[in-house]
Design a protein around this motif. Structure first.
Motif, PDB file in Angstrom:
ATOM      1  N   HIS A  96      -5.393   5.518   6.557  1.00 42.68           N
ATOM      2  CA  HIS A  96      -4.371   6.258   5.815  1.00 42.68           C
ATOM      3  C   HIS A  96      -3.651   5.412   4.775  1.00 42.68           C
ATOM      4  N   GLU A  97      -3.955   4.114   4.720  1.00 42.34           N
ATOM      5  CA  GLU A  97      -3.384   3.263   3.684  1.00 42.34           C
ATOM      6  C   GLU A  97      -4.362   3.015   2.541  1.00 42.34           C
ATOM      7  N   ALA A  98      -5.586   3.439   2.708  1.00 39.21           N
ATOM      8  CA  ALA A  98      -6.604   3.218   1.680  1.00 39.21           C
ATOM      9  C   ALA A  98      -6.426   4.200   0.522  1.00 39.21           C
ATOM     10  N   PRO A  99      -6.645   3.748  -0.704  1.00 33.68           N
ATOM     11  CA  PRO A  99      -6.473   4.622  -1.872  1.00 33.68           C
ATOM     12  C   PRO A  99      -7.683   5.516  -2.100  1.00 33.68           C
ATOM     13  N   HIS A 100      -7.505   6.485  -2.975  1.00 35.10           N
ATOM     14  CA  HIS A 100      -8.593   7.404  -3.322  1.00 35.10           C
ATOM     15  C   HIS A 100      -9.414   6.883  -4.499  1.00 35.10           C
ATOM     16  N   VAL A 117       0.862  -1.183   0.000  1.00 32.35           N
ATOM     17  CA  VAL A 117       0.000   0.000   0.000  1.00 32.35           C
ATOM     18  C   VAL A 117       0.896   1.230   0.000  1.00 32.35           C
ATOM     19  N   PHE A 118       0.287   2.404  -0.087  1.00 39.75           N
ATOM     20  CA  PHE A 118       1.014   3.649   0.136  1.00 39.75           C
ATOM     21  C   PHE A 118       0.547   4.208   1.472  1.00 39.75           C
ATOM     22  N   ASP A 119       1.491   4.345   2.390  1.00 40.33           N
ATOM     23  CA  ASP A 119       1.192   4.911   3.708  1.00 40.33           C
ATOM     24  C   ASP A 119       1.232   6.426   3.581  1.00 40.33           C
ATOM     25  N   ARG A 120       0.057   7.040   3.554  1.00 37.27           N
ATOM     26  CA  ARG A 120      -0.003   8.486   3.315  1.00 37.27           C
ATOM     27  C   ARG A 120       0.549   9.291   4.479  1.00 37.27           C
ATOM     28  N   ARG A 121       0.540   8.736   5.678  1.00 35.77           N
ATOM     29  CA  ARG A 121       1.124   9.460   6.814  1.00 35.77           C
ATOM     30  C   ARG A 121       2.645   9.466   6.727  1.00 35.77           C
ATOM     31  N   ALA A 122       3.234   8.332   6.309  1.00 34.47           N
ATOM     32  CA  ALA A 122       4.686   8.235   6.210  1.00 34.47           C
ATOM     33  C   ALA A 122       5.208   8.744   4.871  1.00 34.47           C
ATOM     34  N   GLY A 123       4.322   8.881   3.871  1.00 35.16           N
ATOM     35  CA  GLY A 123       4.733   9.360   2.561  1.00 35.16           C
ATOM     36  C   GLY A 123       5.552   8.357   1.771  1.00 35.16           C
ATOM     37  N   LEU A 155       4.331   0.964   1.757  1.00 35.46           N
ATOM     38  CA  LEU A 155       4.470   0.043   2.879  1.00 35.46           C
ATOM     39  C   LEU A 155       4.198  -1.357   2.343  1.00 35.46           C
ATOM     40  N   VAL A 156       5.168  -2.240   2.530  1.00 36.52           N
ATOM     41  CA  VAL A 156       5.086  -3.587   1.964  1.00 36.52           C
ATOM     42  C   VAL A 156       4.579  -4.566   3.020  1.00 36.52           C
ATOM     43  N   TYR A 157       3.517  -5.278   2.684  1.00 33.53           N
ATOM     44  CA  TYR A 157       3.017  -6.366   3.539  1.00 33.53           C
ATOM     45  C   TYR A 157       3.548  -7.715   3.070  1.00 33.53           C
ATOM     46  N   ILE A 158       3.601  -7.934   1.759  1.00 33.93           N
ATOM     47  CA  ILE A 158       3.993  -9.236   1.235  1.00 33.93           C
ATOM     48  C   ILE A 158       5.426  -9.564   1.662  1.00 33.93           C
ATOM     49  N   GLY A 159       5.593 -10.717   2.262  1.00 32.37           N
ATOM     50  CA  GLY A 159       6.893 -11.110   2.795  1.00 32.37           C
ATOM     51  C   GLY A 159       7.132 -10.636   4.213  1.00 32.37           C
ATOM     52  N   ASP A 160       6.203  -9.845   4.755  1.00 29.10           N
ATOM     53  CA  ASP A 160       6.298  -9.344   6.140  1.00 29.10           C
ATOM     54  C   ASP A 160       7.661  -8.735   6.460  1.00 29.10           C
ATOM     55  N   PRO A 161       8.171  -7.828   5.614  1.00 25.95           N
ATOM     56  CA  PRO A 161       9.499  -7.257   5.885  1.00 25.95           C
ATOM     57  C   PRO A 161       9.498  -6.129   6.907  1.00 25.95           C
ATOM     58  N   GLU A 162       8.301  -5.606   7.248  1.00 30.38           N
ATOM     59  CA  GLU A 162       8.261  -4.407   8.083  1.00 30.38           C
ATOM     60  C   GLU A 162       7.468  -4.570   9.373  1.00 30.38           C
TER      61      GLU A 162
END
Length: 469
Positions: free
Chosen positions: A374-378, A106-112, A115-122
């Motif tokens: 904040h991760e949801a798209p427009h 996704v794009f984390d709009r707060r962090a700019g 943000l990667v979920y696949i592979g759980d790197p974060e």
């Protein structure tokens, strides 16, 4: 026209959410669900429901289980129909709007940033999943739980054993249960190279064999009560060659063998008469010929600027691709309202774009509004077979796929080609049940009921028609 078509899909989805239709009669095996002490939930990544009745697919075990237990002609998965959201819905019984994992990335709009979920790197499990999981309530009830590369399990305190679903060695080193690598090695199961292998498709069969052996170890040595097993080869092969190809048929047949090994183990003491097996998948698959690159279109429209190395220096719009769908973010708060109609109109004209979905339509698709997440798209773009979205900044807006990328998923989940597999058999499962359809959010509450657990706050329903209680 697009909005009318989407409305029909939404109504169909809501109807499916509310009921499941029998297509054959059912009968009870006379065994109570209260007797179930062990459940294995297998997800065969990319195993479309269409394979089960395909005469070209060699699936004797899955077809046997379907006859001895319950099956669905198709299971409706999450939207977008990708691995991380789907597996989280399978294990929580909730839609993505509630559990929080709305895309593989996704794009984390707060962090700019992305943000990667696949592979759980974060993120660890506690950061990623916002609701209780099936294994949370099982652990709280004193049951022993294991996860064999199930997504979003890193750092889960309610799992007794974890192997991460990651392609990075540091993630495996950090999150594999302490001492588990050595314990398995002593049992002749060497998982020490998993992180180094990453997601090398040439090693997918070796990895699935290891994952199955780990599952059998958890059952036979530890008598684990709940084991989650994620098999990955069909997905890897179908991405490369496409679905229902000779290579794909070989991959699903291989998965059938691994399922048999688990089923056979559950037929022996101490599991015989006390166990059930659920075989699911996360999504179906579609063949693809062309890529759609919205970020390249945004560059043309002046909404993205890049430097001499094609790195973005300014982003007023951004696409995070989800295969058969794409998340579109408008990142300039000051100009968003003005840009939205222009961006929507430009994207709607792109070849292959079937629908442009707006936030007012998200709730019916199980997704959160950008106003509350904040991760949801427009905007969300959706396509059909033959097309896949791509997040690249270079290349043609519409261009051919490579020779090693011939299949994808991520589409709206209602079409039959994106339906997932659902089969359940064993103690507490009625024999001869065939459902027309169900939802992946029905799986966790049904397993909970089967094991005598209470999983509160789910969006899915208990599939009482397949249970003996």
């Amino acid at each position: 026209m697009r909005n009318s078509h989407l409305g029909k899909l939404v109504l169909r989805a809501l109807a499916i959410f509310s009921t499941a239709i029998f297509s054959t009669a059912v009968f009870s095996s006379g065994v109570s669900a209260e007797d179930v002490k062990h459940v294995v939930l297998i997800s065969v990544d990319g195993l479309a429901a269409s394979y089960i009745d395909d005469p070209k697919a060699d699936l004797p075990t899955l077809r046997m289980l379907a006859k001895q237990g319950a099956r669905a002609e198709g299971m409706i998965t999450t939207f977008p129909s990708v691995t991380w959201p789907a597996h989280t819905s399978l294990i929580t019984g909730t839609q993505a709007a509630r559990h929080g994992v709305i895309g593989n990335s996704v794009f984390d709009r707060r962090a700019g940033r992305e943000l990667v979920y696949i592979g759980d790197p974060e993120l660890e499990k506690a950061d990623a999943i916002r609701v209780a999981t099936l294994y949370d309530v099982a652990h709280a009830a004193g049951l022993k739980c294991g996860s064999v590369i199930w997504p979003c399990c890193n750092g889960a305190k309610s799992l007794d054993w974890v192997i991460p679903d990651s392609n990075k060695q540091p993630i495996h080193d950090k999150y594999t249960t302490p001492g588990f690598v050595d314990e398995l090695k002593q049992a002749g199961i060497d998982i020490s190279e998993l992180g180094k292998w990453g997601w090398d498709k040439k090693r997918s069969s070796i990895r699935d064999d290891l994952y199955t052996r780990v599952t059998l170890h958890l059952l036979e040595k530890h008598q684990a009560n709940l084991v989650l097993l994620h098999l990955i080869t069909p997905d890897a092969v179908e991405h490369t060659f496409g679905p229902h190809t000779p290579e794909a048929y070989k991959a699903v047949a291989e998965a059938d063998v691994y399922v048999k090994r688990v089923w056979d183990a559950l037929q022996k003491p101490p599991f015989a008469g006390k166990s059930a097996l659920f075989v699911t998948s996360d999504h179906g698959f579609a063949p693809i010929d062309k890529l759609i690159r919205p970020n390249v279109e945004f560059k043309r429209l002046g909404l993205i600027a890049t430097d001499e190395k094609d790195q973005p220096t300014r982003r007023h719009a951004w696409c995070v691709a989800q295969g058969g769908s794409a998340f579109i973010y408008l990142l300039d708060d000051a100009t968003r309202a003005e840009q939205l109609p222009r961006v929507k109109a430009a994207l709607a004209k792109l070849e292959g774009v079937q629908q442009v979905i707006e936030p007012a339509e998200y709730a019916a698709l199980g997704l959160p509004s950008p106003a509350v997440n904040h991760e949801a798209p427009h905007l969300i773009l959706a396509t059909g077979p033959e097309y896949s979205f791509n997040g690249d900044l270079t290349g043609e807006v519409i261009g051919p796929v490579t020779e090693t990328y011939r299949g994808t998923h991520g589409h709206l989940p209602q079409p039959a080609y994106m339906h997932a597999t659902f089969i359940a058999a064993g103690t507490g499962i009625r024999a001869g049940v065939k459902l027309k359809s169900l939802n992946n959010i029905d799986v966790a509450p049904s397993i909970a009921r089967l094991m005598g657990l209470k999983l509160d706050g789910t969006d899915g329903r208990i599939l009482k028609e397949i249970l003996n209680d």
